[in-house]
Design an enzyme around this catalytic site. Structure first.
Site, PDB file in Angstrom:
ATOM      1  N   LYS A   9       0.840  -1.200   0.000  1.00  0.00           N
ATOM      2  CA  LYS A   9       0.000   0.000   0.000  1.00  0.00           C
ATOM      3  C   LYS A   9       0.884   1.263   0.000  1.00  0.00           C
ATOM      4  O   LYS A   9       2.104   1.180   0.255  1.00  0.00           O
ATOM      5  CB  LYS A   9      -0.915  -0.036   1.234  1.00  0.00           C
ATOM      6  CG  LYS A   9      -1.854  -1.256   1.269  1.00  0.00           C
ATOM      7  CD  LYS A   9      -2.724  -1.231   2.525  1.00  0.00           C
ATOM      8  CE  LYS A   9      -3.551  -2.497   2.653  1.00  0.00           C
ATOM      9  NZ  LYS A   9      -4.400  -2.482   3.879  1.00  0.00           N
ATOM     10  N   TYR A  49     -11.944  -2.814  -2.765  1.00  0.00           N
ATOM     11  CA  TYR A  49     -12.453  -3.026  -1.398  1.00  0.00           C
ATOM     12  C   TYR A  49     -13.982  -3.099  -1.349  1.00  0.00           C
ATOM     13  O   TYR A  49     -14.571  -2.847  -0.303  1.00  0.00           O
ATOM     14  CB  TYR A  49     -11.945  -1.918  -0.476  1.00  0.00           C
ATOM     15  CG  TYR A  49     -10.530  -2.144   0.042  1.00  0.00           C
ATOM     16  CD1 TYR A  49     -10.178  -3.335   0.683  1.00  0.00           C
ATOM     17  CD2 TYR A  49      -9.558  -1.161  -0.078  1.00  0.00           C
ATOM     18  CE1 TYR A  49      -8.897  -3.540   1.166  1.00  0.00           C
ATOM     19  CE2 TYR A  49      -8.262  -1.364   0.408  1.00  0.00           C
ATOM     20  CZ  TYR A  49      -7.950  -2.560   1.030  1.00  0.00           C
ATOM     21  OH  TYR A  49      -6.689  -2.763   1.529  1.00  0.00           O
ATOM     22  N   ARG A 102       3.301  -7.082   9.253  1.00  0.00           N
ATOM     23  CA  ARG A 102       2.643  -6.002  10.001  1.00  0.00           C
ATOM     24  C   ARG A 102       3.145  -5.941  11.443  1.00  0.00           C
ATOM     25  O   ARG A 102       3.269  -4.863  12.029  1.00  0.00           O
ATOM     26  CB  ARG A 102       1.127  -6.176   9.960  1.00  0.00           C
ATOM     27  CG  ARG A 102       0.516  -5.863   8.589  1.00  0.00           C
ATOM     28  CD  ARG A 102      -0.940  -6.287   8.549  1.00  0.00           C
ATOM     29  NE  ARG A 102      -1.601  -5.953   7.287  1.00  0.00           N
ATOM     30  CZ  ARG A 102      -2.724  -6.526   6.882  1.00  0.00           C
ATOM     31  NH1 ARG A 102      -3.318  -7.451   7.630  1.00  0.00           N
ATOM     32  NH2 ARG A 102      -3.273  -6.169   5.726  1.00  0.00           N
ATOM     33  N   ASN A 112      -1.461  -0.238   7.528  1.00  0.00           N
ATOM     34  CA  ASN A 112      -0.884  -1.569   7.776  1.00  0.00           C
ATOM     35  C   ASN A 112      -0.092  -2.121   6.587  1.00  0.00           C
ATOM     36  O   ASN A 112       0.128  -3.315   6.453  1.00  0.00           O
ATOM     37  CB  ASN A 112      -1.950  -2.544   8.289  1.00  0.00           C
ATOM     38  CG  ASN A 112      -3.076  -2.754   7.309  1.00  0.00           C
ATOM     39  OD1 ASN A 112      -3.037  -2.279   6.190  1.00  0.00           O
ATOM     40  ND2 ASN A 112      -4.086  -3.505   7.739  1.00  0.00           N
ATOM     41  N   GLU A 126      -9.313 -10.528  -7.498  1.00  0.00           N
ATOM     42  CA  GLU A 126      -8.369  -9.415  -7.369  1.00  0.00           C
ATOM     43  C   GLU A 126      -7.274  -9.481  -8.443  1.00  0.00           C
ATOM     44  O   GLU A 126      -6.880  -8.451  -8.983  1.00  0.00           O
ATOM     45  CB  GLU A 126      -7.767  -9.404  -5.963  1.00  0.00           C
ATOM     46  CG  GLU A 126      -8.797  -8.985  -4.913  1.00  0.00           C
ATOM     47  CD  GLU A 126      -8.360  -9.148  -3.480  1.00  0.00           C
ATOM     48  OE1 GLU A 126      -9.171  -8.824  -2.580  1.00  0.00           O
ATOM     49  OE2 GLU A 126      -7.224  -9.603  -3.217  1.00  0.00           O
TER      50      GLU A 126
HETATM   51  P1  ATP Z   1      -6.347  -6.309   3.503  1.00  0.00           P
HETATM   52  O1  ATP Z   1      -7.648  -6.631   2.797  1.00  0.00           O
HETATM   53  O2  ATP Z   1      -5.867  -4.887   3.260  1.00  0.00           O
HETATM   54  O3  ATP Z   1      -5.290  -7.348   3.241  1.00  0.00           O
HETATM   55  P2  ATP Z   1      -7.309  -7.527   5.873  1.00  0.00           P
HETATM   56  O4  ATP Z   1      -7.839  -8.573   4.957  1.00  0.00           O
HETATM   57  O5  ATP Z   1      -6.365  -7.955   6.956  1.00  0.00           O
HETATM   58  O6  ATP Z   1      -6.578  -6.386   5.072  1.00  0.00           O
HETATM   59  P3  ATP Z   1      -9.919  -6.327   5.895  1.00  0.00           P
HETATM   60  O7  ATP Z   1     -10.961  -6.660   6.884  1.00  0.00           O
HETATM   61  O8  ATP Z   1     -10.048  -6.857   4.507  1.00  0.00           O
HETATM   62  O9  ATP Z   1      -8.501  -6.736   6.529  1.00  0.00           O
HETATM   63  O10 ATP Z   1      -9.790  -4.740   5.846  1.00  0.00           O
HETATM   64  C1  ATP Z   1      -9.188  -4.097   4.751  1.00  0.00           C
HETATM   65  C2  ATP Z   1      -8.379  -2.937   5.263  1.00  0.00           C
HETATM   66  O11 ATP Z   1      -9.240  -1.993   5.850  1.00  0.00           O
HETATM   67  C3  ATP Z   1      -7.372  -3.275   6.354  1.00  0.00           C
HETATM   68  O12 ATP Z   1      -6.137  -3.735   5.849  1.00  0.00           O
HETATM   69  C4  ATP Z   1      -7.213  -1.943   7.054  1.00  0.00           C
HETATM   70  O13 ATP Z   1      -6.258  -1.118   6.396  1.00  0.00           O
HETATM   71  C5  ATP Z   1      -8.576  -1.327   6.909  1.00  0.00           C
HETATM   72  N1  ATP Z   1      -9.344  -1.513   8.129  1.00  0.00           N
HETATM   73  C6  ATP Z   1      -9.864  -2.675   8.595  1.00  0.00           C
HETATM   74  N2  ATP Z   1     -10.497  -2.488   9.757  1.00  0.00           N
HETATM   75  C7  ATP Z   1     -10.354  -1.171  10.049  1.00  0.00           C
HETATM   76  C8  ATP Z   1     -10.790  -0.341  11.108  1.00  0.00           C
HETATM   77  N3  ATP Z   1     -11.476  -0.824  12.113  1.00  0.00           N
HETATM   78  N4  ATP Z   1     -10.462   0.976  11.047  1.00  0.00           N
HETATM   79  C9  ATP Z   1      -9.765   1.479  10.019  1.00  0.00           C
HETATM   80  N5  ATP Z   1      -9.334   0.747   8.977  1.00  0.00           N
HETATM   81  C10 ATP Z   1      -9.622  -0.551   8.992  1.00  0.00           C
END
Ligand code: ATP
Ligand code: MG
Length: 137
Positions: A9, A49, A102, A112, A126
């Site tokens: 990112k 997303y 992370r 992250n 994706e």
């Molecule tokens: P990614 O999809 O980016 O690999 P992930 O699968 O671990 O991450 P997801 O639940 O898909 O987590 O969330 C996508 C992204 O949204 C996270 O990587 C984070 O940057 C952001 N995110 C998730 N939860 C929160 C939150 N509570 N507050 C702010 N940002 C969040």
């Protein structure tokens, strides 16, 4: 062979962590089959997303993903989807174990540094969203 979509990112790129992150996947033994640097549009980030569109942080998340260069990659190998997520660590860096990307390199959930597909279906979707078939080795 199994493939997954991994993205560094904008915060990871800006902090100079490209080589560090690629190195962890390489050393594990996974194979890089596609890579490019792109600044996604806000609309593109919203597609990426899409599953999170009802979440309160969706808008900020999409603004952030489209705020600068992203390294988009496809990695291949046995179990790469699940094990890639293991290398990445938990969504919230505060809950990521030391030794994970992370856990070692990030502090807050909104910054992250890396994305990884969360299952076979999302990996397929994706990869198709970010790459054309001619960009894959
Ligand atoms: P990614 O999809 O980016 O690999 P992930 O699968 O671990 O991450 P997801 O639940 O898909 O987590 O969330 C996508 C992204 O949204 C996270 O990587 C984070 O940057 C952001 N995110 C998730 N939860 C929160 C939150 N509570 N507050 C702010 N940002 C969040
Ligand atoms: Mg996710």
């Amino acid at each position: 062979l199994e493939r997954t979509f991994i993205a560094i990112k904008p915060d990871g790129v800006q902090r100079g962590l490209i080589a560090e992150i690629i190195s962890r996947f390489e050393r594990k033994g996974f194979k890089l089959v596609a890579i490019k640097i792109v600044v996604p549009s806000k609309e593109f980030a919203e597609k990426h997303y899409y599953d999170l569109k009802e979440r309160p942080f969706f808008n900020g998340l999409c603004d952030f993903l489209s705020s600068g260069p992203v390294i988009a990659m496809v990695w291949e190998g046995e179990g790469v989807i699940k094990y890639g997520r293991k290398l990445i660590g938990a969504t919230d860096p505060q809950k990521s174990e030391p030794g994970t990307i992370r856990g070692d390199l990030a502090v807050v959930v909104g910054r992250n540094i890396i994305h990884g597909s969360d299952g076979p279906e999302t990996a397929k979707d994706e990869i198709a969203l970010w790459f054309t078939s001619s960009e894959l080795v």
